[in-house]
Design a protein around this motif. Structure first.
Motif, PDB file in Angstrom:
ATOM      1  N   LEU A  60       0.878  -1.173   0.042  1.00 44.18           N
ATOM      2  CA  LEU A  60       0.029  -0.061  -0.035  1.00 44.18           C
ATOM      3  C   LEU A  60       1.009   1.239   0.098  1.00 44.18           C
ATOM      4  N   HIS A  61       1.657   1.590   1.139  1.00 40.60           N
ATOM      5  CA  HIS A  61       2.413   2.628   1.261  1.00 40.60           C
ATOM      6  C   HIS A  61       3.515   2.819   0.253  1.00 40.60           C
ATOM      7  N   LEU A  62       4.132   1.903   0.239  1.00 39.74           N
ATOM      8  CA  LEU A  62       5.461   2.069  -0.627  1.00 39.74           C
ATOM      9  C   LEU A  62       5.079   2.010  -2.068  1.00 39.74           C
ATOM     10  N   SER A  63       4.125   1.142  -2.584  1.00 44.28           N
ATOM     11  CA  SER A  63       3.552   1.177  -3.983  1.00 44.28           C
ATOM     12  C   SER A  63       3.086   2.485  -4.217  1.00 44.28           C
ATOM     13  N   ASN A  64       2.206   3.164  -3.339  1.00 42.56           N
ATOM     14  CA  ASN A  64       1.566   4.276  -3.625  1.00 42.56           C
ATOM     15  C   ASN A  64       2.576   5.401  -3.948  1.00 42.56           C
ATOM     16  N   THR A  65       3.787   5.495  -3.317  1.00 44.23           N
ATOM     17  CA  THR A  65       4.649   6.676  -3.712  1.00 44.23           C
ATOM     18  C   THR A  65       5.138   6.478  -5.285  1.00 44.23           C
ATOM     19  N   PHE A  66       5.133   5.241  -5.650  1.00 43.25           N
ATOM     20  CA  PHE A  66       5.335   5.184  -7.144  1.00 43.25           C
ATOM     21  C   PHE A  66       4.434   4.906  -8.139  1.00 43.25           C
ATOM     22  N   LEU A  67       3.104   4.608  -7.706  1.00 39.81           N
ATOM     23  CA  LEU A  67       1.964   4.650  -8.626  1.00 39.81           C
ATOM     24  C   LEU A  67       1.227   6.064  -8.673  1.00 39.81           C
ATOM     25  N   ALA A  68       1.548   6.942  -7.426  1.00 40.95           N
ATOM     26  CA  ALA A  68       0.602   8.188  -7.426  1.00 40.95           C
ATOM     27  C   ALA A  68       1.066   8.909  -8.766  1.00 40.95           C
ATOM     28  N   PRO A  69       2.260   9.095  -9.126  1.00 37.20           N
ATOM     29  CA  PRO A  69       2.523   9.909 -10.181  1.00 37.20           C
ATOM     30  C   PRO A  69       1.803   9.219 -11.541  1.00 37.20           C
ATOM     31  N   GLU A  70       1.593   8.237 -11.503  1.00 38.07           N
ATOM     32  CA  GLU A  70       1.312   7.640 -12.855  1.00 38.07           C
ATOM     33  C   GLU A  70      -0.372   7.870 -12.895  1.00 38.07           C
TER      34      GLU A  70
ATOM     35  N   THR B 156      -6.389  -0.358 -15.997  1.00 36.09           N
ATOM     36  CA  THR B 156      -5.322  -1.026 -15.934  1.00 36.09           C
ATOM     37  C   THR B 156      -4.080  -0.212 -15.213  1.00 36.09           C
ATOM     38  N   VAL B 157      -3.101  -1.021 -14.727  1.00 34.93           N
ATOM     39  CA  VAL B 157      -1.839  -0.156 -14.143  1.00 34.93           C
ATOM     40  C   VAL B 157      -0.642  -0.518 -14.755  1.00 34.93           C
ATOM     41  N   ASP B 158       0.047   0.472 -15.073  1.00 38.13           N
ATOM     42  CA  ASP B 158       1.198   0.214 -15.928  1.00 38.13           C
ATOM     43  C   ASP B 158       2.701   0.044 -15.198  1.00 38.13           C
ATOM     44  N   PHE B 159       2.723   0.561 -14.003  1.00 35.71           N
ATOM     45  CA  PHE B 159       3.830   0.551 -13.103  1.00 35.71           C
ATOM     46  C   PHE B 159       4.988   1.143 -13.842  1.00 35.71           C
ATOM     47  N   LYS B 160       4.747   2.488 -14.423  1.00 35.42           N
ATOM     48  CA  LYS B 160       5.867   3.015 -15.196  1.00 35.42           C
ATOM     49  C   LYS B 160       6.876   3.522 -14.476  1.00 35.42           C
ATOM     50  N   TYR B 161       6.850   3.442 -12.978  1.00 36.59           N
ATOM     51  CA  TYR B 161       8.005   3.592 -12.264  1.00 36.59           C
ATOM     52  C   TYR B 161       8.552   2.456 -11.319  1.00 36.59           C
ATOM     53  N   ALA B 162       8.411   1.166 -12.140  1.00 35.69           N
ATOM     54  CA  ALA B 162       8.561   0.089 -11.415  1.00 35.69           C
ATOM     55  C   ALA B 162       9.890  -0.278 -11.171  1.00 35.69           C
ATOM     56  N   ASP B 163      10.838   0.379 -11.852  1.00 35.10           N
ATOM     57  CA  ASP B 163      12.335   0.180 -11.676  1.00 35.10           C
ATOM     58  C   ASP B 163      12.634   0.842 -10.463  1.00 35.10           C
ATOM     59  N   GLY B 164      12.162   2.235 -10.394  1.00 40.58           N
ATOM     60  CA  GLY B 164      12.292   3.003  -8.987  1.00 40.58           C
ATOM     61  C   GLY B 164      11.862   2.417  -7.717  1.00 40.58           C
ATOM     62  N   PHE B 165      10.757   1.806  -8.042  1.00 35.22           N
ATOM     63  CA  PHE B 165      10.171   1.056  -6.926  1.00 35.22           C
ATOM     64  C   PHE B 165      11.111  -0.209  -6.448  1.00 35.22           C
ATOM     65  N   LYS B 166      11.533  -0.728  -7.397  1.00 33.64           N
ATOM     66  CA  LYS B 166      12.560  -1.936  -7.039  1.00 33.64           C
ATOM     67  C   LYS B 166      13.890  -1.557  -6.553  1.00 33.64           C
TER      68      LYS B 166
ATOM     69  N   ILE C 146      10.514  10.016   0.065  1.00 30.11           N
ATOM     70  CA  ILE C 146      10.989   8.541  -0.467  1.00 30.11           C
ATOM     71  C   ILE C 146      11.305   9.289  -1.974  1.00 30.11           C
ATOM     72  N   PRO C 147      12.489   9.274  -2.481  1.00 31.36           N
ATOM     73  CA  PRO C 147      12.646   9.717  -3.806  1.00 31.36           C
ATOM     74  C   PRO C 147      12.202   8.688  -4.942  1.00 31.36           C
ATOM     75  N   VAL C 148      11.472   9.361  -5.974  1.00 30.28           N
ATOM     76  CA  VAL C 148      10.931   8.467  -7.049  1.00 30.28           C
ATOM     77  C   VAL C 148      11.538   8.511  -8.385  1.00 30.28           C
ATOM     78  N   GLU C 149      12.568   7.846  -8.778  1.00 31.53           N
ATOM     79  CA  GLU C 149      13.351   7.896  -9.927  1.00 31.53           C
ATOM     80  C   GLU C 149      12.434   8.483 -11.217  1.00 31.53           C
ATOM     81  N   GLY C 150      12.540   9.611 -12.014  1.00 35.57           N
ATOM     82  CA  GLY C 150      12.010   9.942 -13.010  1.00 35.57           C
ATOM     83  C   GLY C 150      11.144  10.834 -12.683  1.00 35.57           C
ATOM     84  N   VAL C 151      10.811  11.372 -11.162  1.00 36.79           N
ATOM     85  CA  VAL C 151       9.847  12.262 -10.874  1.00 36.79           C
ATOM     86  C   VAL C 151      10.910  13.463  -9.995  1.00 36.79           C
ATOM     87  N   GLU C 152      10.388  14.728 -10.320  1.00 36.95           N
ATOM     88  CA  GLU C 152      11.555  15.706  -9.642  1.00 36.95           C
ATOM     89  C   GLU C 152      10.690  16.130  -8.438  1.00 36.95           C
ATOM     90  N   ASN C 153      11.413  16.267  -7.418  1.00 35.10           N
ATOM     91  CA  ASN C 153      10.880  16.857  -6.023  1.00 35.10           C
ATOM     92  C   ASN C 153       9.692  15.998  -5.596  1.00 35.10           C
TER      93      ASN C 153
END
Length: 434
Positions: A207-217, A230-240, A302-309
Motif C-alpha cells: 500500500l504505502h510504498l507502492s503508492n509512492t511510485f503509482l501516485a505519479p502514474e 489497468t496499471v502500467d507501473f511506469k516507475y517500477a524500476d525505481g520502486f525496485k 521517498i525519492p522516485v526516479e523519474g519524478v522531480e521533487n
C-alpha cells in the motif's frame, strides 16, 4: 504498540470543556442525545490502535455529557486485518453503528450500508478535498479521521554524526550514498543496521510504498486510480531500487520483521537510523523515548526516479461511516457523536493535543501541532509539496493480498521482480474487468 495515556491536566481540561458544553451542541442548542429518556447504544468498530486508550477516555467524557448514550468500542488493527474483521462482523449479524472505510473502493463495497452524512456539522467543516473520495453525487458517505503522511523517518543525531545533510537527499543516488555512509560507520554509531524494513507488513510495501511510485502514474488522484482499468507501473524500476536498498541494508530477515519490531525495538532504541513509516508512529516512539520523539527525528520524502521533487504522501487514512441500517435513533446519535468529536471544544482539544492528529477540519489551532513528524507533514501540505494517497483507489484487496504478498515472495527469493509486477498488473485488470 505502546499507546500514550491522557495526562491528568488534559483530562481535567476536557472535563471542564465537557461541563461547559454539557446539554448544548456547537450551535448552543439543547443536545438531543437521549432526549426521549431511553438509552441508545452506539457500537463503534474501528481500526486505529495508536489512539485506542485516548479514544476510550474521550468517549467516557461524551457519555458523561450524554448519560443516555452508551458507546461501545471495538478496536481491530496493529497487524490484524481490519477489512476481513469488519466483513466477518457484518456477516455475523452483529453490525456496528460506526465503522471505518478507506476511500472510493470501500465506498463502492459498502455503499448499501452507508448513511449520508452531508447534513453533519463535521462534513461542513471538512477541509477542501478531504471528502472527494467518499462523495457520491451529493451524498457524503464518510467523515475523515484526520490527515496523515509518511516517508523515511530518520534519526537526526545519527545523521549529524555521520556528516549527512538530510536536505541534500533529493534523489535515489543521494539516498543510496547516505545509506552507504551510515553503513560504513555502523560500529562508531552503535547501529545494528541502517534500516528496519518490515517485510512482514504487506501494507507497508503493497500500500504505502507502492503508492509512492503509482501516485505519479495516476496524477496523484485517488479517483483516477479507482477508475483505471489497468496499471502500467511506469516507475517500477525505481520502486525496485527502494525495495532492494531497504532490504539489503536492513536488520534481517526482513520478511519476518513486523511493525512493532521496526518502530519500538529498533528505531526507538536507536539501533537503526531510518524507517519507512508515518506520523502515526509518534506515540510508539514517545512511549519508549520521549526525548527522541520530540527532538531527535525528522521525515523526508521517498525519492522516485523519474519524478522531480517527489513530496511526502499526505492523505486521509480512513473515514468514519455510519450504518444506515441501524435504528433511526442510533444513526442520529452516531452523527451527533462524530459532530461532537470534531467540532466541539472538548473534542478538538483531544484530536490535536492527545490523539496527536493533524486535523482534516477547519477551526483548529494548528499551533498546537507539536510533534516533529506531524509538523513536517502539515508544513508540506501547506506548501503543496505532497503526493496523493491513490492506494485508497486500488481494487479491493489488491495492495496487500496481491502486491504486498508477492513482494514478500520477492524478499524471500521465491519470485522475481518481473513476476511480482506482471502478476500485479494482471490482477488489477482482472478485478476491474469484473
Amino acid at each position: 504498540m505502546k499507546e500514550l495515556k491522557f495526562s491528568k491536566g488534559l483530562v481535567a481540561s476536557l472535563m471542564l470543556s465537557a461541563a461547559v458544553l454539557a446539554g448544548c451542541n456547537s450551535d448552543g442548542e439543547e443536545n438531543a442525545s437521549g432526549s426521549d429518556g431511553e438509552e441508545v447504544t452506539v457500537d463503534i468498530f474501528q481500526f486505529k490502535v495508536e489512539f485506542k486508550d485516548q479514544f476510550e477516555d474521550v468517549v467516557a467524557l461524551y457519555e458523561e455529557e450524554n448519560p443516555n448514550v452508551n458507546i461501545e468500542i471495538t478496536t481491530v488493527g496493529g497487524g490484524e486485518d481490519y477489512g476481513a474483521a469488519l466483513r466477518s462482523r457484518f456477516a455475523s449479524g452483529n453490525e456496528p453503528a460506526i465503522f471505518n472505510i478507506g476511500g472510493p473502493q470501500d465506498v463502492a463495497d459498502w455503499k448499501d450500508n452507508l448513511s449520508d452524512l452531508a447534513d453533519t456539522e463535521a462534513a461542513g467543516a471538512a477541509l477542501e478535498g478531504t471528502l472527494d473520495g467518499v462523495t457520491v453525487e451529493s451524498e457524503v458517505l464518510g467523515l475523515p479521521y484526520n490527515q496523515e503522511g509518511y516517508g523515511f523517518i530518520y534519526n537526526t543525531r545519527l545523521f549529524e554524526e555521520a556528516g549527512i545533510d538530510p536536505a541534500s537527499i533529493t534523489d535515489f543516488a543521494a539516498l543510496e550514498e547516505a545509506v552507504k555512509t551510515l553503513d560504513s560507520q555502523k560500529e562508531e554509531l552503535g547501529l545494528e543496521s541502517v534500516f528496519a524494513f518490515p517485510g512482514k507488513e504487506a501494507w507497508v510495501t503493497g500500500l504505502h510504498l507502492s503508492n509512492t511510485f503509482l501516485a505519479p502514474e495516476f496524477d496523484n488522484n485517488v479517483l483516477t486510480a479507482f477508475d483505471a482499468k489497468t496499471v502500467d507501473f511506469k516507475y517500477a524500476d525505481g520502486f525496485k531500487k527502494i525495495v532492494d536498498l531497504q532490504n539489503e541494508y536492513s536488520k534481517q530477515p526482513t520478511v519476518s520483521l513486523d511493525y512493532s519490531q521496526q518502530v519500538e525495538e529498533l528505531f526507538s532504541l536507536e539501533r537503526v537510523a531510518i524507517i519507512q513509516q508515518g506520523n502515526w508512529a509518534y506515540g510508539s516512539i514517545a512511549g519508549i523515548d520521549p526525548e527522541l520523539a520530540d527532538n531527535g527525528i525528522g521525515m523526508m520524502p521517498i525519492p522516485v526516479e523519474g519524478v522531480e521533487n517527489a513530496g511526502l504522501p499526505v492523505g486521509v487514512p480512513m473515514y468514519w461511516g455510519v450504518n444506515k441500517k441501524a435504528d433511526e435513533a442510533v444513526v442520529k446519535e452516531s452523527k451527533a457523536f462524530l459532530d461532537w468529536l470534531y467540532t466541539s471544544d472538548a473534542g478538538k482539544t483531544a484530536v490535536v493535543e492527545d490523539f496527536k492528529f493533524i486535523p482534516a477540519y477547519e477551526g483548529y489551532d494548528t499551533s498546537k501541532i507539536t510533534d516533529p513528524m506531524s509538523k513536517a507533514i502539515y508544513d508540506a501540505s501547506e506548501s503543496g509539496n505532497t503526493i496523493g494517497w491513490v492506494f485508497m483507489g486500488y481494487p479491493t484487496g489488491w495492495g496487500e493480498d496481491e502486491l504486498g504478498s508477492n513482494i514478500q515472495k520477492y524478499l524471500s527469493e521465491e519470485a522475481s521482480w518481473d513476476e511480482v509486477i506482471d502478476s500485479a498488473k494482471e490482477a488489477w485488470g482482472t478485478n476491474r474487468a469484473e
